[in-house]
Design a protein around this motif. Structure first.
Motif, short mmCIF file in Angstrom:
data_model
loop_
_atom_site.label_atom_id
_atom_site.label_comp_id
_atom_site.label_asym_id
_atom_site.label_seq_id
_atom_site.Cartn_x
_atom_site.Cartn_y
_atom_site.Cartn_z
N VAL A 4 -44.47 -69.77 -7.77
CA VAL A 4 -45.43 -68.93 -7.06
C VAL A 4 -44.65 -67.86 -6.29
N ASN A 5 -45.11 -66.61 -6.40
CA ASN A 5 -44.44 -65.53 -5.69
C ASN A 5 -44.72 -65.63 -4.20
N ARG A 6 -43.66 -65.77 -3.39
CA ARG A 6 -43.81 -65.92 -1.95
C ARG A 6 -43.36 -64.68 -1.20
N PRO A 19 -41.01 -41.03 11.16
CA PRO A 19 -41.45 -41.69 9.92
C PRO A 19 -40.34 -41.84 8.88
N GLU A 20 -39.35 -40.95 8.91
CA GLU A 20 -38.28 -41.01 7.91
C GLU A 20 -37.44 -42.28 8.02
N THR A 21 -37.56 -43.00 9.13
CA THR A 21 -36.80 -44.24 9.28
C THR A 21 -37.45 -45.41 8.54
N LEU A 22 -38.64 -45.22 8.02
CA LEU A 22 -39.38 -46.29 7.35
C LEU A 22 -39.00 -46.38 5.88
N ARG A 23 -39.18 -47.58 5.32
CA ARG A 23 -38.92 -47.76 3.89
C ARG A 23 -39.81 -48.89 3.37
N LEU A 24 -40.05 -48.87 2.07
CA LEU A 24 -40.79 -49.94 1.41
C LEU A 24 -39.80 -51.01 0.98
N GLU A 25 -40.10 -52.26 1.31
CA GLU A 25 -39.15 -53.34 1.06
C GLU A 25 -39.89 -54.61 0.65
N GLU A 26 -39.21 -55.47 -0.09
CA GLU A 26 -39.74 -56.78 -0.43
C GLU A 26 -39.38 -57.74 0.70
N VAL A 27 -40.38 -58.38 1.29
CA VAL A 27 -40.17 -59.30 2.41
C VAL A 27 -40.91 -60.60 2.15
N VAL A 31 -47.16 -67.01 6.29
CA VAL A 31 -47.94 -68.23 6.06
C VAL A 31 -48.83 -68.46 7.28
N PRO A 32 -50.13 -68.66 7.09
CA PRO A 32 -51.03 -68.81 8.25
C PRO A 32 -50.81 -70.12 8.98
N ALA A 33 -50.82 -70.04 10.33
CA ALA A 33 -50.83 -71.23 11.17
C ALA A 33 -52.24 -71.82 11.17
N PHE A 111 -49.40 -52.35 7.25
CA PHE A 111 -48.81 -51.56 6.18
C PHE A 111 -48.04 -52.49 5.25
N ALA A 112 -48.77 -53.37 4.58
CA ALA A 112 -48.18 -54.40 3.73
C ALA A 112 -49.24 -54.91 2.77
N GLU A 113 -48.79 -55.69 1.80
CA GLU A 113 -49.73 -56.25 0.83
C GLU A 113 -50.52 -57.42 1.41
N TYR A 114 -49.92 -58.11 2.40
CA TYR A 114 -50.59 -59.24 3.05
C TYR A 114 -50.33 -59.17 4.55
N VAL A 115 -51.24 -59.73 5.32
CA VAL A 115 -51.05 -59.82 6.76
C VAL A 115 -51.65 -61.13 7.24
N VAL A 116 -51.06 -61.70 8.29
CA VAL A 116 -51.58 -62.92 8.87
C VAL A 116 -51.91 -62.69 10.34
#
Length: 330
Positions: A4-6, A19-27, A31-33, A111-116
């Motif tokens: 499973v992709n985590r 804004p130039e200091t930002l980048r797209l990254e895999e993180v 996991v929800p409490a 600004f992400a694919e998922y948020v908790v």
């Protein structure tokens, strides 16, 4: 067996800056409490607060967010999406539910694919309201609604002045005030006057050509979103028993409006100051959702960007050119 992709894609930063200091990254995917939900983000939008948080402004906020560098690498307030999973103590939501909310008090991260975040942050998106329009509303539209009602109800026939009406919050405020039956005067610069007329402002003032506090007009309510001058300058523009509400952009402006505004209010019939902002109130989102579905409120979307182009979107927002909201599709 396929694992499973985590992980997820997210906009990250390691320092305060432009804004130039930002980048797209895999993180790592959060996991929800027990009291939290994991939301798959379908849309988010930009706010002035995102730029402030990016820069660590005002600097006193770094006492909480990190002195030398930010403790939290993620940004983004507005969330519209679907619940992916829930914590053990969550009973009001199920996987697949469509929700929206404002992460202002919960470490940002939209600004992400998922948020908790805690389940209480989110509300069900009304059936018929798409993710894009929902993403534009949780922060700015709620600020507009609570600001307008911050010193009392808006009554039909009242004259309402909205200063800084062309940005994130203002177009919502213009439409909501009109829905309450007010006569609305909107103030912004030359490039935004046509847009303000198009969303229903009864009168539009170009502040590069006219000083609203010196034109002799008075108003029952002044909502100052721009907050570029002392609130005392607007006293002459208030009608008897009028009220002035500021959406403060600095601690100096906040405390001046809070303390001095309270003192001035005690000495006369005019009420001046700030309001107690409460993000993610479910009743506010429900009210705003009904207005949209009834055709009485339309989120004004200026531009759309994909997640990878959040830095470009924030640069556009910082330039003051956006007319309404900038939406990020995920």
């Amino acid at each position: 067996m396929i694992g499973v992709n985590r992980t997820m894609k997210a906009i990250v930063r390691d320092e305060y800056g432009p804004p130039e200091t930002l980048r797209l990254e895999e993180v790592d995917r959060p996991v929800p409490a027990d009291d939290q939900v994991l939301v798959r983000v379908r849309g988010t939008s930009l706010n002035t607060a995102d730029l402030d948080y990016l820069k660590g402004y005002p600097k006193v906020v770094r006492l909480m967010s990190g002195l030398g560098k930010p403790r939290d690498r993620l940004l983004g307030l507005d969330v519209a999406g679907t619940i992916e999973s829930i914590g053990d103590d969550v009973s009001e939501f199920s996987s697949g539910d469509r929700v929206w909310g404002d992460l202002s008090a919960h470490r940002y991260g939209a600004f992400a694919e998922y948020v908790v975040a805690p389940a209480r942050v989110f509300s069900p998106i009304p059936a018929g309201l798409d993710f894009e329009r929902a993403a534009a509303m949780p922060h700015s539209a709620v600020l507009a609604l609570q600001g307008l009602l911050g010193k009392g109800p808006v009554r039909a026939g009242e004259k309402v002045l909205i200063v800084g009406a062309g940005g994130c919050v203002g177009p919502f405020a213009v439409q909501i005030a009109r829905n309450f039956g007010a006569e609305v005067t909107a103030v912004d610069h030359t490039g935004k006057v046509d847009m303000l007329r198009s969303i229903g402002a009864d009168h539009v003032i170009d502040y590069t050509l006219e000083d609203v506090v010196r034109n002799g007009e008075t108003y029952d309510l002044i909502l100052d979103i721009a907050a570029r001058r002392s609130f005392l300058a607007y006293r002459r523009s208030l009608a008897p028993n009028g009220r002035y509400v500021q959406i403060a952009h600095s601690l100096t402006g906040f405390f001046a409006a809070l303390v001095l505004g309270g003192l001035v209010s005690m000495m006369g019939s005019k009420r001046l100051g700030i309001f107690m902002w409460r993000p993610s109130r479910r009743e506010d989102l429900e009210f705003l959702g009904r207005l949209v579905l009834d055709g009485k409120l339309e989120p004004l979307i200026d531009r759309r960007y994909p997640l990878a182009e959040v830095p470009e979107a924030l640069s556009y927002q910082a330039g003051g050119r956006a007319q309404g909201k900038v939406v990020i599709t995920v």
